[in-house]
Design a protein around this motif. Structure first.
Motif, PDB file in Angstrom:
ATOM      1  N   MET A   1       0.880  -1.168   0.057  1.00 52.64           N
ATOM      2  CA  MET A   1      -0.108   0.121  -0.063  1.00 52.64           C
ATOM      3  C   MET A   1       0.952   1.019   0.060  1.00 52.64           C
ATOM      4  O   MET A   1       2.106   1.072   0.163  1.00 52.64           O
ATOM      5  N   SER A   2       0.460   2.406  -0.498  1.00 57.62           N
ATOM      6  CA  SER A   2       1.243   3.524  -0.489  1.00 57.62           C
ATOM      7  C   SER A   2       1.512   4.031   0.952  1.00 57.62           C
ATOM      8  O   SER A   2       0.619   3.579   2.005  1.00 57.62           O
ATOM      9  N   PHE A   3       2.094   5.020   1.148  1.00 53.49           N
ATOM     10  CA  PHE A   3       2.394   5.542   2.487  1.00 53.49           C
ATOM     11  C   PHE A   3       1.288   6.292   2.835  1.00 53.49           C
ATOM     12  O   PHE A   3       0.841   6.032   4.082  1.00 53.49           O
ATOM     13  N   ALA A   4       0.525   7.058   2.096  1.00 56.22           N
ATOM     14  CA  ALA A   4      -0.758   7.570   2.736  1.00 56.22           C
ATOM     15  C   ALA A   4      -1.560   6.531   3.132  1.00 56.22           C
ATOM     16  O   ALA A   4      -2.374   6.759   4.005  1.00 56.22           O
ATOM     17  N   ALA A   5      -1.783   5.555   2.223  1.00 52.87           N
ATOM     18  CA  ALA A   5      -2.933   4.310   2.803  1.00 52.87           C
ATOM     19  C   ALA A   5      -2.418   3.749   4.138  1.00 52.87           C
ATOM     20  O   ALA A   5      -3.240   3.444   4.850  1.00 52.87           O
ATOM     21  N   TYR A   6      -1.186   3.592   4.108  1.00 51.25           N
ATOM     22  CA  TYR A   6      -0.594   3.053   5.578  1.00 51.25           C
ATOM     23  C   TYR A   6      -0.991   3.752   6.655  1.00 51.25           C
ATOM     24  O   TYR A   6      -1.472   3.351   7.678  1.00 51.25           O
ATOM     25  N   CYS A   7      -0.833   5.253   6.562  1.00 52.87           N
ATOM     26  CA  CYS A   7      -0.942   5.858   7.655  1.00 52.87           C
ATOM     27  C   CYS A   7      -2.448   6.235   7.900  1.00 52.87           C
ATOM     28  O   CYS A   7      -3.080   6.079   9.105  1.00 52.87           O
ATOM     29  N   ARG A   8      -3.335   6.204   6.700  1.00 53.04           N
ATOM     30  CA  ARG A   8      -4.861   6.348   7.060  1.00 53.04           C
ATOM     31  C   ARG A   8      -5.194   4.910   7.719  1.00 53.04           C
ATOM     32  O   ARG A   8      -6.143   5.110   8.657  1.00 53.04           O
ATOM     33  N   GLY A   9      -4.818   3.937   7.199  1.00 51.08           N
ATOM     34  CA  GLY A   9      -4.963   2.594   7.955  1.00 51.08           C
ATOM     35  C   GLY A   9      -4.811   2.334   9.406  1.00 51.08           C
ATOM     36  O   GLY A   9      -5.565   2.028   9.928  1.00 51.08           O
ATOM     37  N   ARG A  10      -3.623   3.129   9.700  1.00 54.65           N
ATOM     38  CA  ARG A  10      -3.087   2.879  10.994  1.00 54.65           C
ATOM     39  C   ARG A  10      -4.099   4.005  11.943  1.00 54.65           C
ATOM     40  O   ARG A  10      -4.244   3.380  12.808  1.00 54.65           O
ATOM     41  N   ARG A  11      -4.402   4.970  11.189  1.00 54.95           N
ATOM     42  CA  ARG A  11      -5.473   6.051  12.017  1.00 54.95           C
ATOM     43  C   ARG A  11      -6.688   5.472  11.983  1.00 54.95           C
ATOM     44  O   ARG A  11      -7.240   5.621  13.283  1.00 54.95           O
ATOM     45  N   MET A  12      -7.303   4.794  11.195  1.00 46.90           N
ATOM     46  CA  MET A  12      -8.620   4.283  11.123  1.00 46.90           C
ATOM     47  C   MET A  12      -8.725   3.288  12.003  1.00 46.90           C
ATOM     48  O   MET A  12      -9.672   2.893  13.097  1.00 46.90           O
ATOM     49  N   ASN A  13      -7.619   2.118  12.137  1.00 55.55           N
ATOM     50  CA  ASN A  13      -7.735   1.137  12.979  1.00 55.55           C
ATOM     51  C   ASN A  13      -7.783   1.824  14.385  1.00 55.55           C
ATOM     52  O   ASN A  13      -8.292   1.029  15.235  1.00 55.55           O
ATOM     53  N   THR A  14      -6.793   2.659  14.803  1.00 56.13           N
ATOM     54  CA  THR A  14      -6.903   3.201  16.191  1.00 56.13           C
ATOM     55  C   THR A  14      -8.416   3.787  16.420  1.00 56.13           C
ATOM     56  O   THR A  14      -8.672   3.693  17.623  1.00 56.13           O
ATOM     57  N   ALA A  15      -8.844   4.633  15.683  1.00 57.72           N
ATOM     58  CA  ALA A  15     -10.286   4.975  15.964  1.00 57.72           C
ATOM     59  C   ALA A  15     -11.114   3.826  16.095  1.00 57.72           C
ATOM     60  O   ALA A  15     -12.092   3.853  16.989  1.00 57.72           O
ATOM     61  N   LEU A  16     -10.963   2.729  15.236  1.00 56.06           N
ATOM     62  CA  LEU A  16     -12.250   1.538  15.652  1.00 56.06           C
ATOM     63  C   LEU A  16     -11.827   1.092  16.971  1.00 56.06           C
ATOM     64  O   LEU A  16     -12.884   0.799  17.317  1.00 56.06           O
ATOM     65  N   GLN A  17     -10.714   0.808  17.377  1.00 57.94           N
ATOM     66  CA  GLN A  17     -10.486   0.394  18.551  1.00 57.94           C
ATOM     67  C   GLN A  17     -11.004   1.303  19.669  1.00 57.94           C
ATOM     68  O   GLN A  17     -11.543   0.945  20.757  1.00 57.94           O
TER      69      GLN A  17
END
Length: 358
Positions: A127-143
């Motif tokens: 995945m792109s760097f932006a997608a990696y950061c977005r996924g990490r951010r969204m996963n934190t939000a999900l928790q």
């Protein structure tokens, strides 16, 4: 425990490998260049020396004691696949604060080319760097939502200008909008994390049902494996932690220390009936043993289908735990291995008690 140096491939094979910069032989042998006094990995992209000026070594220690110094370009003393320091620092910053947005201007201020960063994350993380950061951010939000935190607080805390913007981003990532303290429990994305190992970094992924991916990070098919996971599970892949990933880290450390012969983790490996039959047969190969492709073909009731078995073996997404490294050619040669032949040899040596991985 007896230690023996690994045997070298035939000289002609090693010559072909270094002339082709074949990374599959990295760790299998090293080449010393008499005219420069340096030693390299086979994959080194420096100008190729003439064959008569090259000698081969089974490991970096041999090359060092022979008087050669390590190449500054291919860095043969580092574990292949180790993230470069500039990437390691970037990932550490993201982990310290997943909600932080790192924009291109900040990358440039750090002396990093945004295009180079994108290429590295695409090649090694699928995945792109932006997608990696977005996924990490969204996963934190999900928790956080699962813990009962409010959507508006999460929106502000994760750098969104409005609650609606956060909801839209959440829906793009997880397929539905969040709800305060409810609705998030149904989301079970594929969580992706880095794991260190003596053979270089591994990319691991898990869902609540089990481990779905374990691959060495520079494997060429990594992006295809990510696509297969998205297709099979119809959920997003997001960087993040998971109890099964923590258990995997512990069991792998025990395995590499020679203290574990069997893994207890649940595995999820969707595929065709034939692929699953092959992968199930791999799970039956005992620790420290090997089987030929012929043996595996007979085990799945398809004698003579060695090529098809080899293809299914190569598409195994869960390295080490589903031990495709235990399959060799009928003549005893290593055959192929997506993580590189040197890793296959090291894994087999570890399991046979020949050379501990450290």
């Amino acid at each position: 425990m007896i230690s023996t140096a690994p045997s070298l491939p035939p000289a002609a094979e090693m010559r072909r490998a270094y002339l082709a910069s074949d990374a599959g032989y990295d760790g299998v042998f090293y080449l010393g260049v008499r005219t420069t006094g340096i030693f390299c990995r086979p994959s080194c992209r420096a100008k190729k020396p003439r064959p008569e000026n090259v000698e081969f070594f089974a490991d970096a220690r041999e090359a060092t004691f022979a008087g050669y110094r390590p190449c500054k370009r291919c860095r043969p003393l580092e574990a292949p696949g180790t993230p470069p320091p500039w990437i390691a620092r970037l990932i550490a910053d993201i982990e310290r604060d997943p909600s932080r947005r790192i924009r291109e201007a900040e990358l440039r201020a750090r002396g990093l080319d945004p295009a180079r960063v994108r290429r590295w994350f695409k090649q090694h993380c699928g995945m792109s760097f932006a997608a990696y950061c977005r996924g990490r951010r969204m996963n934190t939000a999900l928790q956080a939502i699962r813990r009962g935190e409010s959507v508006i607080d999460l929106a502000i805390g994760h750098g969104f200008e409005s609650e609606s913007g956060f909801r839209a981003a959440f829906e793009r990532s997880f397929g539905h909008t969040p709800a305060d303290g409810s609705g998030a429990s149904a989301v079970d994305p594929v969580r992706v994390a880095w794991l260190d190992s003596p053979l270089g970094p591994l990319l691991a992924a898990a869902r609540d049902a089990g481990i779905v991916l374990l691959e060495f990070t520079e494997r060429r098919m990594l992006e295809a494996q990510f696509d297969a996971l998205r297709r099979h599970f119809q959920v997003p892949l997001v960087p993040g932690d998971h109890p099964l990933l923590r258990q995997l880290k512990t069991e792998l450390a025990e395995y590499f220390a020679g203290a574990r012969r069997a893994f207890t983790l649940p595995l999820v490996y969707p595929g065709s009936d034939f692929q699953r039959a092959v992968w199930n047969a791999l799970l039956q190969i005992p620790y420290g043993a090997t089987r030929s492709y012929d043996d595996l073909a007979r085990a799945v009731g398809r004698p003579g289908a060695c090529r098809a078995v080899g293809t299914a073996n190569g598409r195994n997404r869960i390295a080490i735990l589903i031990p495709c490294h235990r399959v060799v050619n009928k003549n005893g040669q290593l055959g192929g291995y997506g993580g590189g032949l040197w890793r296959k040899q090291r894994l087999l040596d570890l399991e046979k008690g020949i050379e501990p991985v450290s």
